[in-house]
Design an enzyme around this catalytic site. Structure first.
Site, PDB file in Angstrom:
ATOM      1  N   CYS A 116       0.863  -1.177   0.000  1.00  0.00           N
ATOM      2  CA  CYS A 116       0.000   0.000   0.000  1.00  0.00           C
ATOM      3  C   CYS A 116       0.904   1.233   0.000  1.00  0.00           C
ATOM      4  CB  CYS A 116      -0.991  -0.003   1.163  1.00  0.00           C
ATOM      5  SG  CYS A 116      -0.279   0.168   2.804  1.00  0.00           S
ATOM      6  N   CYS A 164       3.156   1.125  -7.788  1.00  0.00           N
ATOM      7  CA  CYS A 164       3.356  -0.294  -7.528  1.00  0.00           C
ATOM      8  C   CYS A 164       4.170  -0.931  -8.651  1.00  0.00           C
ATOM      9  CB  CYS A 164       2.021  -1.010  -7.406  1.00  0.00           C
ATOM     10  SG  CYS A 164       1.117  -0.594  -5.903  1.00  0.00           S
ATOM     11  N   CYS A 212      -1.685   1.937  -4.078  1.00  0.00           N
ATOM     12  CA  CYS A 212      -0.404   2.570  -4.400  1.00  0.00           C
ATOM     13  C   CYS A 212      -0.326   2.962  -5.870  1.00  0.00           C
ATOM     14  CB  CYS A 212       0.772   1.681  -4.008  1.00  0.00           C
ATOM     15  SG  CYS A 212       0.687  -0.017  -4.577  1.00  0.00           S
TER      16      CYS A 212
END
Length: 219
Positions: free
Chosen positions: A94, A172, A168
């Site tokens: 996250c 990510c 995210c």
């Protein structure tokens, strides 16, 4: 005790030097025949530098650096084929690695036991866990208070069989051959425990479903 190079000793207190030296010795014993002192020290130094910029409790820096280095070395050993135990590896990501991903890690570890491996990380790691998330998990008998926000690294992502992202976005990492899932969860940052509980329960449902999908029995 493993000696630290002048670079690693630089700007460290005597207590920190001793603690890091002890950590280096433990890691060297754990990874004997896999990684040498130079690699271990590089990971330790990287972890120490990472947490030194954010931590407000310098006393714990060597411990955080050791735990982070151990995780990275375990991941690297999997990527390079030095360690194969057949257990699936799941990575929860996250933004701050302070709430959602930590609750997911807590549930996964609690439910899977030693039948699977789980890690977590953040694109912009915070300085401490969300206290409401810690309290909400404690209500379920799961203690996540000893975890800490940390970034993800390439070897950790590459070692994962499943990467679960939670807010995210484009930050990510994406590597071919890895299964990705995105969980659309509310961010618990700034919320009190009462408002975190529904998020916690949603996380638990998703973790249980994931464990079923990857064939890991639930304790």
């Amino acid at each position: 005790m493993t000696d630290l190079t002048p670079r690693l000793r630089q700007a460290l207190s005597i207590d920190q030097q001793i603690a890091l030296g002890t950590a280096a010795t433990r890691l060297a014993e754990e990874f004997t025949g896999v990684y040498g002192p130079e690699t271990i020290e590089r990971f330790l130094r990287s972890g120490y530098d990472q947490f030194a910029t954010a931590s407000t409790v310098p006393h714990y820096l060597p411990l955080l650096a050791e735990r982070f280095a151990r995780q990275r070395l375990q991941a690297l050993a999997r990527v390079e084929g030095h360690h194969r135990d057949g257990r699936p590896v799941v990575l929860f990501l996250c933004t701050h690695n302070a709430g959602r991903s930590q609750m997911a890690l807590g549930f996964f570890t609690h439910l899977a036991g030693d039948r699977a491996v789980a890690w977590s990380g953040g694109s912009e790691p915070g300085t401490e866990l969300n206290p409401a998330a810690v309290t909400a998990m404690a209500e379920r008998g799961i203690d996540i208070s000893q975890e800490f926000p940390k970034p993800w690294t390439d070897e950790v992502v590459r070692a994962a069989d499943v990467v679960v992202t939670m807010g995210c976005g484009d930050a990510c990492p994406v590597f071919p051959g890895t299964r990705y899932e995105n969980w659309d969860l509310d961010d618990p940052a700034g919320l009190d425990t009462a408002h975190v509980r529904p998020i916690r329960d949603d996380v638990e449902r998703r973790v249980r479903r994931l464990l079923d999908q990857i064939g890991v029995p639930v304790s």
